[in-house]
Design an enzyme around this catalytic site. Structure first.
Site, PDB file in Angstrom:
ATOM      1  N   LEU A  64       8.821   6.267  -3.465  1.00 37.21           N
ATOM      2  CA  LEU A  64      10.280   6.315  -3.504  1.00 37.21           C
ATOM      3  C   LEU A  64      10.762   7.748  -3.702  1.00 37.21           C
ATOM      4  O   LEU A  64      11.743   8.177  -3.094  1.00 37.21           O
ATOM      5  CB  LEU A  64      10.810   5.424  -4.625  1.00 37.21           C
ATOM      6  CG  LEU A  64      12.320   5.190  -4.583  1.00 37.21           C
ATOM      7  CD1 LEU A  64      12.677   4.158  -3.521  1.00 37.21           C
ATOM      8  CD2 LEU A  64      12.844   4.717  -5.939  1.00 37.21           C
ATOM      9  N   THR A  86       3.483  10.365  -2.651  1.00 38.62           N
ATOM     10  CA  THR A  86       2.244  11.120  -2.571  1.00 38.62           C
ATOM     11  C   THR A  86       2.543  12.549  -2.111  1.00 38.62           C
ATOM     12  O   THR A  86       3.306  12.773  -1.167  1.00 38.62           O
ATOM     13  CB  THR A  86       1.269  10.442  -1.601  1.00 38.62           C
ATOM     14  OG1 THR A  86       0.951   9.149  -2.103  1.00 38.62           O
ATOM     15  CG2 THR A  86       0.008  11.232  -1.419  1.00 38.62           C
ATOM     16  N   ASN A 111       6.161   0.431   6.619  1.00 39.71           N
ATOM     17  CA  ASN A 111       6.362   1.875   6.735  1.00 39.71           C
ATOM     18  C   ASN A 111       5.130   2.527   7.337  1.00 39.71           C
ATOM     19  O   ASN A 111       4.006   2.071   7.142  1.00 39.71           O
ATOM     20  CB  ASN A 111       6.697   2.498   5.372  1.00 39.71           C
ATOM     21  CG  ASN A 111       5.474   2.985   4.632  1.00 39.71           C
ATOM     22  OD1 ASN A 111       4.975   4.089   4.878  1.00 39.71           O
ATOM     23  ND2 ASN A 111       4.963   2.155   3.718  1.00 39.71           N
ATOM     24  N   PHE A 115       2.692  10.276   4.634  1.00 37.29           N
ATOM     25  CA  PHE A 115       2.647  11.308   3.588  1.00 37.29           C
ATOM     26  C   PHE A 115       3.608  12.455   3.893  1.00 37.29           C
ATOM     27  O   PHE A 115       3.273  13.634   3.740  1.00 37.29           O
ATOM     28  CB  PHE A 115       1.231  11.874   3.406  1.00 37.29           C
ATOM     29  CG  PHE A 115       0.253  10.976   2.698  1.00 37.29           C
ATOM     30  CD1 PHE A 115       0.642   9.779   2.129  1.00 37.29           C
ATOM     31  CD2 PHE A 115      -1.080  11.348   2.593  1.00 37.29           C
ATOM     32  CE1 PHE A 115      -0.271   8.963   1.473  1.00 37.29           C
ATOM     33  CE2 PHE A 115      -2.003  10.541   1.936  1.00 37.29           C
ATOM     34  CZ  PHE A 115      -1.604   9.344   1.375  1.00 37.29           C
ATOM     35  N   ASN A 142       1.052  11.304  -7.777  1.00 35.24           N
ATOM     36  CA  ASN A 142       0.158  10.691  -6.801  1.00 35.24           C
ATOM     37  C   ASN A 142      -0.226  11.740  -5.763  1.00 35.24           C
ATOM     38  O   ASN A 142       0.647  12.354  -5.144  1.00 35.24           O
ATOM     39  CB  ASN A 142       0.892   9.509  -6.156  1.00 35.24           C
ATOM     40  CG  ASN A 142       0.026   8.685  -5.245  1.00 35.24           C
ATOM     41  OD1 ASN A 142      -0.491   9.181  -4.258  1.00 35.24           O
ATOM     42  ND2 ASN A 142      -0.088   7.406  -5.568  1.00 35.24           N
ATOM     43  N   ASN A 175      -4.675   8.756  -4.177  1.00 34.73           N
ATOM     44  CA  ASN A 175      -4.340   7.808  -3.116  1.00 34.73           C
ATOM     45  C   ASN A 175      -5.320   7.942  -1.960  1.00 34.73           C
ATOM     46  O   ASN A 175      -5.240   8.876  -1.167  1.00 34.73           O
ATOM     47  CB  ASN A 175      -2.902   8.056  -2.634  1.00 34.73           C
ATOM     48  CG  ASN A 175      -2.429   6.989  -1.665  1.00 34.73           C
ATOM     49  OD1 ASN A 175      -3.190   6.150  -1.214  1.00 34.73           O
ATOM     50  ND2 ASN A 175      -1.144   7.027  -1.346  1.00 34.73           N
ATOM     51  N   SER A 178      -3.687   4.698   1.687  1.00 44.32           N
ATOM     52  CA  SER A 178      -2.582   4.592   2.634  1.00 44.32           C
ATOM     53  C   SER A 178      -3.139   4.267   4.015  1.00 44.32           C
ATOM     54  O   SER A 178      -4.111   4.893   4.456  1.00 44.32           O
ATOM     55  CB  SER A 178      -1.791   5.891   2.700  1.00 44.32           C
ATOM     56  OG  SER A 178      -0.882   5.857   3.787  1.00 44.32           O
ATOM     57  N   ASN A 180      -1.611   4.937   6.704  1.00 45.68           N
ATOM     58  CA  ASN A 180      -0.854   5.756   7.652  1.00 45.68           C
ATOM     59  C   ASN A 180      -1.391   7.165   7.828  1.00 45.68           C
ATOM     60  O   ASN A 180      -0.759   7.985   8.496  1.00 45.68           O
ATOM     61  CB  ASN A 180       0.616   5.811   7.221  1.00 45.68           C
ATOM     62  CG  ASN A 180       1.224   4.428   7.154  1.00 45.68           C
ATOM     63  OD1 ASN A 180       1.010   3.607   8.036  1.00 45.68           O
ATOM     64  ND2 ASN A 180       1.962   4.153   6.089  1.00 45.68           N
ATOM     65  N   THR A 181      -2.527   7.474   7.231  1.00 45.49           N
ATOM     66  CA  THR A 181      -3.218   8.740   7.455  1.00 45.49           C
ATOM     67  C   THR A 181      -4.577   8.406   8.061  1.00 45.49           C
ATOM     68  O   THR A 181      -5.366   7.673   7.451  1.00 45.49           O
ATOM     69  CB  THR A 181      -3.389   9.533   6.150  1.00 45.49           C
ATOM     70  OG1 THR A 181      -2.104   9.900   5.646  1.00 45.49           O
ATOM     71  CG2 THR A 181      -4.204  10.801   6.378  1.00 45.49           C
ATOM     72  N   LYS A 220      -6.012   4.663  -6.516  1.00 46.24           N
ATOM     73  CA  LYS A 220      -5.172   3.659  -5.855  1.00 46.24           C
ATOM     74  C   LYS A 220      -5.907   3.094  -4.652  1.00 46.24           C
ATOM     75  O   LYS A 220      -6.294   3.841  -3.748  1.00 46.24           O
ATOM     76  CB  LYS A 220      -3.830   4.250  -5.423  1.00 46.24           C
ATOM     77  CG  LYS A 220      -2.860   3.186  -4.882  1.00 46.24           C
ATOM     78  CD  LYS A 220      -1.440   3.682  -4.823  1.00 46.24           C
ATOM     79  CE  LYS A 220      -0.469   2.557  -4.471  1.00 46.24           C
ATOM     80  NZ  LYS A 220       0.937   3.004  -4.513  1.00 46.24           N
ATOM     81  N   THR A 248      -2.161  -2.856  -5.701  1.00 41.73           N
ATOM     82  CA  THR A 248      -2.729  -2.243  -4.520  1.00 41.73           C
ATOM     83  C   THR A 248      -1.671  -1.467  -3.742  1.00 41.73           C
ATOM     84  O   THR A 248      -0.480  -1.536  -4.059  1.00 41.73           O
ATOM     85  CB  THR A 248      -3.292  -3.325  -3.559  1.00 41.73           C
ATOM     86  OG1 THR A 248      -2.191  -4.126  -3.090  1.00 41.73           O
ATOM     87  CG2 THR A 248      -4.325  -4.200  -4.225  1.00 41.73           C
ATOM     88  N   ASN A 249      -2.143  -0.819  -2.697  1.00 35.07           N
ATOM     89  CA  ASN A 249      -1.263  -0.182  -1.727  1.00 35.07           C
ATOM     90  C   ASN A 249      -0.734  -1.242  -0.748  1.00 35.07           C
ATOM     91  O   ASN A 249      -0.883  -2.437  -0.981  1.00 35.07           O
ATOM     92  CB  ASN A 249      -2.038   0.916  -0.984  1.00 35.07           C
ATOM     93  CG  ASN A 249      -1.177   2.094  -0.584  1.00 35.07           C
ATOM     94  OD1 ASN A 249      -0.065   1.924  -0.086  1.00 35.07           O
ATOM     95  ND2 ASN A 249      -1.681   3.300  -0.794  1.00 35.07           N
ATOM     96  N   THR A 250      -0.156  -0.799   0.352  1.00 34.53           N
ATOM     97  CA  THR A 250       0.363  -1.718   1.372  1.00 34.53           C
ATOM     98  C   THR A 250      -0.782  -2.316   2.188  1.00 34.53           C
ATOM     99  O   THR A 250      -1.908  -1.831   2.162  1.00 34.53           O
ATOM    100  CB  THR A 250       1.331  -0.985   2.304  1.00 34.53           C
ATOM    101  OG1 THR A 250       0.639   0.123   2.915  1.00 34.53           O
ATOM    102  CG2 THR A 250       2.523  -0.457   1.544  1.00 34.53           C
TER     103      THR A 250
END
Length: 345
Positions: A64, A86, A111, A115, A142, A175, A178, A180-181, A220, A248-250
């Site tokens: 956020l 992050t 999302n 990052f 993070n 982290n 994710s 998304n990386t 995470k 957890t993460n997404t």
């Protein structure tokens, strides 16, 4: 409450645009000294976890406030702790927009931010200017890797960030989960994770001597793990004496949102559909860790009962982000009350 009216305005806007306006609004309300218009009073429910004292067990998850620009304003809403990031060593723009999508009927978000952040030096300037940590608030930072850092050298980015944020963080969250990386989740595999945790703990010990204080490290992890992977991660957390695990993460799963608008967008799914999966991971971790490593439960918390379910499954603390978007500051007090009621009962 005011937030349901505000939400109608925000949800009429593009999700990422609404986020920026919303954060500016939270800052304005805090500066005006009227955060009480958004927040409710919370029960006193102090808890000690990772050697840190939390005024209540309800925290804001990372994502956020990626750059630590709104720490004091968010803290005024009653959170027991704030996690920013992050953050990566160098600034990076993240993935192309649009990259944030609401699935309103399911109280969910997808999302693929990637990052996006202004880099660790900017985050340091922001959190150093905030009063929250200086006044005793628990601030988690993070950390992640830059998108163009090869996965074989990912540890370099994590160690760089750990070194830079150590002096201002209450705890540091690592982290590796994710979606998304590219290839980031490969770091959850046995050999890669063993090496990364070893390097992190060595650096933590050096920094503790250098700074004269011990800053806990939490890992995470993703919800998309087989039981044997959860057990292997738990074994490594215990072996390396990690201070905490965030679960957890997404998720990459689309269970519960099939057929919804935006359900086929790439990225990580958060919100209500994640609750059962993430809480199950908390429960499996709690069994495997046998109390040796505390768990921060995050994923799918939309109401107070969801937060209490994380505690029942074995978490010591909880966090949310998507629930905050859908429910606003009211969820902070509701979750805190549900957890306090569970403990009292």
């Amino acid at each position: 409450m005011i937030y349901p009216l505000l939400r109608k305005f925000f949800f009429a806007l593009d999700a990422e645009t609404a986020h920026g306006i919303g954060m500016a609004g939270v800052d304005f309300v805090n500066a005006a000294g009227v955060s009480c218009l958004l927040a409710r009073s919370l029960p006193a429910d102090p808890v000690r976890v990772m050697g840190l004292d939390f005024p209540n067990p309800v925290g804001l998850a990372a994502g956020l406030d990626k750059n630590g620009e709104h720490v004091d304003a968010l803290a005024a809403l009653g959170f027991g702790f704030i996690e920013v990031g992050t953050v990566t060593p160098r600034p990076q723009p993240g993935n192309p927009r649009p990259r944030l999508f609401r699935l309103t009927d399911r109280q969910a978000i997808i999302n693929r931010m990637g990052f996006n952040n202004d880099g660790v030096e900017k985050l340091l300037a922001n959190v150093s200017a905030a009063k929250f940590a200086r006044w005793g608030g628990v601030l988690g930072i993070n950390i992640g890797k830059n998108f163009d850092t090869p996965i074989a050298r990912a540890a370099d980015d994590y160690l760089f960030c750990l070194d830079r944020v150590y002096s201002v963080a209450s705890y540091v969250a690592v982290n590796i989960s994710s979606p998304n990386t590219t290839n980031l989740r490969e770091l959850q595999r046995d050999d890669a994770l063993d090496a990364l945790l070893g390097s992190l703990k060595e650096t933590q010990a050096r920094l503790a001597d250098q700074h004269g204080k011990y800053v806990p490290l939490a890992l995470k992890i993703a919800p998309d793990l087989e039981d044997q992977q959860i057990q292997a991660i738990a074994d490594l957390l215990r072996q390396h004496r990690m201070d905490g695990v965030i679960a957890t993460n997404t998720t990459l799963s689309r269970a519960g949102v099939e057929g919804q608008r935006h359900a086929d967008e790439a990225g990580g799914l958060s919100g209500a559909p994640l609750l059962a999966m993430s809480t199950a991971v908390v429960g499996k971790l709690a069994t495997a860790l046998a109390g040796e490593v505390p768990i921060i439960g995050v994923g799918g918390i939309i109401k107070g009962a969801d937060a209490a379910a994380k505690i029942a499954a074995g978490a010591s603390l909880v966090q949310f982000y998507t629930g905050f978007i859908y429910r606003g500051p009211e969820l902070v007090a509701e979750a805190a009350a549900a957890i306090a009621g569970r403990r009292a009962g």
